[in-house]
Write a protein that holds these residues in place. Structure first.
Motif, short mmCIF file in Angstrom:
data_model
loop_
_atom_site.label_atom_id
_atom_site.label_comp_id
_atom_site.label_asym_id
_atom_site.label_seq_id
_atom_site.Cartn_x
_atom_site.Cartn_y
_atom_site.Cartn_z
N ILE A 170 41.05 -4.37 -27.78
CA ILE A 170 39.67 -3.89 -27.72
C ILE A 170 39.38 -3.02 -28.95
N SER A 171 40.33 -2.18 -29.31
CA SER A 171 40.12 -1.27 -30.43
C SER A 171 39.94 -2.01 -31.75
N ARG A 172 40.63 -3.14 -31.88
CA ARG A 172 40.55 -3.86 -33.16
C ARG A 172 39.18 -4.50 -33.38
N ILE A 173 38.44 -4.70 -32.29
CA ILE A 173 37.06 -5.17 -32.45
C ILE A 173 36.28 -4.11 -33.23
N GLY A 174 36.50 -2.84 -32.86
CA GLY A 174 35.86 -1.75 -33.59
C GLY A 174 36.36 -1.64 -35.01
N ALA A 175 37.68 -1.71 -35.18
CA ALA A 175 38.27 -1.58 -36.52
C ALA A 175 37.81 -2.70 -37.44
N ALA A 176 37.85 -3.92 -36.92
CA ALA A 176 37.44 -5.07 -37.74
C ALA A 176 35.95 -5.01 -38.06
N SER A 177 35.15 -4.56 -37.09
CA SER A 177 33.71 -4.44 -37.32
C SER A 177 33.41 -3.43 -38.42
N GLY A 178 34.10 -2.27 -38.35
CA GLY A 178 33.89 -1.25 -39.37
C GLY A 178 34.30 -1.72 -40.75
N THR A 179 35.45 -2.41 -40.81
CA THR A 179 35.96 -2.89 -42.09
C THR A 179 35.08 -4.00 -42.66
N PHE A 180 34.60 -4.87 -41.79
CA PHE A 180 33.73 -5.96 -42.24
C PHE A 180 32.36 -5.43 -42.68
N LEU A 181 31.82 -4.48 -41.91
CA LEU A 181 30.45 -4.03 -42.15
C LEU A 181 30.32 -3.02 -43.28
N LEU A 182 31.36 -2.21 -43.56
CA LEU A 182 31.18 -1.14 -44.53
C LEU A 182 30.75 -1.64 -45.91
N PRO A 183 31.43 -2.65 -46.51
CA PRO A 183 30.95 -3.10 -47.82
C PRO A 183 29.56 -3.73 -47.75
N VAL A 184 29.25 -4.37 -46.61
CA VAL A 184 27.92 -4.97 -46.45
C VAL A 184 26.86 -3.88 -46.34
N LEU A 185 27.10 -2.88 -45.49
CA LEU A 185 26.14 -1.79 -45.29
C LEU A 185 25.95 -0.98 -46.58
N THR A 186 27.06 -0.74 -47.29
CA THR A 186 26.98 0.01 -48.54
C THR A 186 26.15 -0.72 -49.57
N ASN A 187 26.28 -2.04 -49.59
CA ASN A 187 25.51 -2.86 -50.54
C ASN A 187 24.02 -2.87 -50.18
N ILE A 188 23.74 -2.84 -48.86
CA ILE A 188 22.33 -2.89 -48.41
C ILE A 188 21.64 -1.54 -48.58
N GLY A 189 22.29 -0.48 -48.08
CA GLY A 189 21.61 0.82 -48.05
C GLY A 189 22.40 1.97 -48.63
N GLY A 190 23.46 1.67 -49.37
CA GLY A 190 24.24 2.73 -49.99
C GLY A 190 25.18 3.41 -48.99
N ALA A 191 25.88 4.42 -49.49
CA ALA A 191 26.88 5.12 -48.67
C ALA A 191 26.26 5.80 -47.46
N HIS A 192 25.03 6.27 -47.58
CA HIS A 192 24.40 6.99 -46.48
C HIS A 192 24.17 6.10 -45.26
N LEU A 193 23.80 4.86 -45.47
CA LEU A 193 23.63 3.95 -44.34
C LEU A 193 24.97 3.70 -43.65
N ALA A 194 26.02 3.49 -44.45
CA ALA A 194 27.35 3.27 -43.88
C ALA A 194 27.79 4.48 -43.06
N MET A 195 27.56 5.68 -43.60
CA MET A 195 27.97 6.90 -42.89
C MET A 195 27.13 7.14 -41.64
N LEU A 196 25.83 6.78 -41.70
CA LEU A 196 24.97 6.94 -40.54
C LEU A 196 25.45 6.07 -39.38
N VAL A 197 25.81 4.82 -39.67
CA VAL A 197 26.32 3.92 -38.64
C VAL A 197 27.64 4.47 -38.06
N CYS A 198 28.53 4.96 -38.94
CA CYS A 198 29.80 5.54 -38.48
C CYS A 198 29.54 6.75 -37.58
#
Length: 437
Positions: free
Chosen positions: A383-411
């Motif tokens: 169950i935990s790896r769903i979260g880990a994989a989601s964070g790892t997959f989404l961070l470069p995507v979120l950073t590209n879309i809205g910068g570091a602040h969007l990534a940190m807001l989601v976290c």
């Protein structure tokens, strides 16, 4: 005739305990290294091969997705034992690591990262079960909480290795990824040479009481044996995953999995792709900032290991979630032009979040009894790896879309959700605090 043997879980520390502990520690270093190295390797790969954000995130999350096999590995371990799986997994881990040298095909790289994650799943699930079933009861929680220190050592070593490995031209990123074979081989060779013992508790759960007694007396001494409750227990039938969602275990399974998932989302998303995040945050020398972040991670797990013995598990969980979220909010709304402020809050976030990692091994193990332990812990990790994989997959995507602040807001949002889950449902498992109620 009266049973005269003393419970082997109350025995003093012997050579066998240190042997098992060191075998698991070496595996933790290898696992932390393999998970950490992907971010550095893939960041370099972008300079040499065509790889978009989707593939960077997917390959980076590959090992974490492989860890979703933890439930299956735990189920196999509960049926067939711990020892054999731990004797082979690190060798396969090293082979899969080395195969990253011979391909630049993105899909094949993803499959190799997935297989590496599956081997890590064995160490996380089966290794943890073997450790807790051998160590004396008074040492078990403490040593489990300290495993994350060694995992963090491996994770930080991967960051340093990623900076230092050079001179291989366009293949440098592949050498970085494949370097995880080194700690994997060290762990595998030690386990073979030291001759890991089977688990006495698991043997007893299978009705093999005589084998279990001989094993205990061989390694600990003639005075020691199985506790009466294990001697009188009936052999465990084939355990179904559905039992983990029965009334007895349901809350524990969900809390164990969801707290881990929310924590892992933020930790792995930020830590694995730290170079990408730091670049987006314009933090000057990203290597220096990364070293500070990773150094604070080590400080955090050391502080966490100290706190672990002194406060309740429940309070520790809740506190680390809300304080981590608060520190990220500080980064988002604080002065962006102040490097000192930003790196200071980022370092504080690293210390707080990583201190909570000390609960990742003992807390899920304490949630389940012997008959479902490996299956339960494996399911929580899955169950935990769903979260880990989601964070790892989404961070470069979120950073590209809205910068570091969007990534940190989601976290931040995910960390607050994790804190609320623990506040509402997390049971207390610390022997000291449960007894005091």
């Amino acid at each position: 005739m009266e049973y005269t043997k003393k419970n082997y879980k109350k025995a003093p520390l012997k050579a066998v305990h240190f042997r098992v502990l060191f075998a698991i520690i070496l595996g933790q270093i290898a696992c932390g290294y393999a998970l950490g190295i992907s971010g550095t390797g893939l960041t370099q790969a972008q300079h040499y091969i065509t790889i978009n954000d989707f593939w960077v995130g997917l390959i980076g999350a590959g090992s974490l997705l492989g860890l979703m096999g933890s439930a299956l590995m735990g189920r196999i371990a509960d049926q067939f034992g711990r020892r054999r799986m731990l004797l082979v997994d690190m060798y396969l881990f090293a082979v899969f690591s080395l195969l990253q040298l011979v391909t630049t095909n993105l899909f094949l790289l993803f499959i190799l990262r997935l297989l590496i994650g599956l081997m890590i799943a064995i160490d996380y699930t089966v290794g943890n079960s073997l450790l807790v079933e051998w160590l004396p009861a008074k040492e078990s929680g403490k040593q489990q909480s300290q495993l994350i220190i060694y995992w963090t050592v491996g994770f930080i070593l991967s960051y340093i290795a990623g900076i230092m490995i050079s001179g291989f031209g366009s293949h440098n990123w592949q050498v970085i990824l494949a370097s995880s074979a080194v700690p994997g081989l060290i762990a595998g060779i030690f386990r073979s040479v030291s001759k890991l013992p089977a688990s006495p508790s698991w043997l007893a759960s299978q009705g093999e009481n005589k084998k279990a007694q001989k094993l205990i007396q061989k390694h600990i001494g003639k005075r020691w044996g199985l506790p009466l409750r294990l001697l009188k227990a009936k052999p465990v039938d084939n355990i179904s995953w559905t039992i983990l969602f029965s009334k007895k275990y349901r809350c524990r399974t969900l809390v164990g999995g969801l707290f881990y998932a929310c924590q892992a989302f933020a930790f792995f998303g930020i830590s694995i792709f730290l170079p990408i995040l730091l670049k987006s945050m314009h933090m000057g020398d990203s290597n220096l900032s990364g070293i500070i972040y990773n150094g604070c991670m080590m400080v955090g797990v050391l502080i966490g290991a100290w706190i672990f013995k002194r406060i309740s598990r429940r309070a520790f969980l809740i506190g680390t979630f809300f304080l981590s979220a608060l520190s990220l909010i500080g980064m988002i709304i604080g002065p962006q032009s102040s490097f000192g402020f930003q790196i200071g809050i980022f370092a504080l976030f690293s210390i707080i979040l990583s201190s909570g990692l000390t609960l990742d091994y003992p807390y899920p193990t304490e949630l389940f009894d012997i008959k479902v332990r490996a299956t339960g812990v494996g399911t929580c990790i899955t169950i935990s790896r769903i979260g880990a994989a989601s964070g790892t997959f989404l961070l470069p995507v979120l950073t590209n879309i809205g910068g570091a602040h969007l990534a940190m807001l989601v976290c931040t949002i995910v960390l607050i959700i994790g804190g609320l889950i623990c506040l509402l449902w997390a049971p207390e498992t610390s022997p000291r605090f449960v007894k005091s109620k």
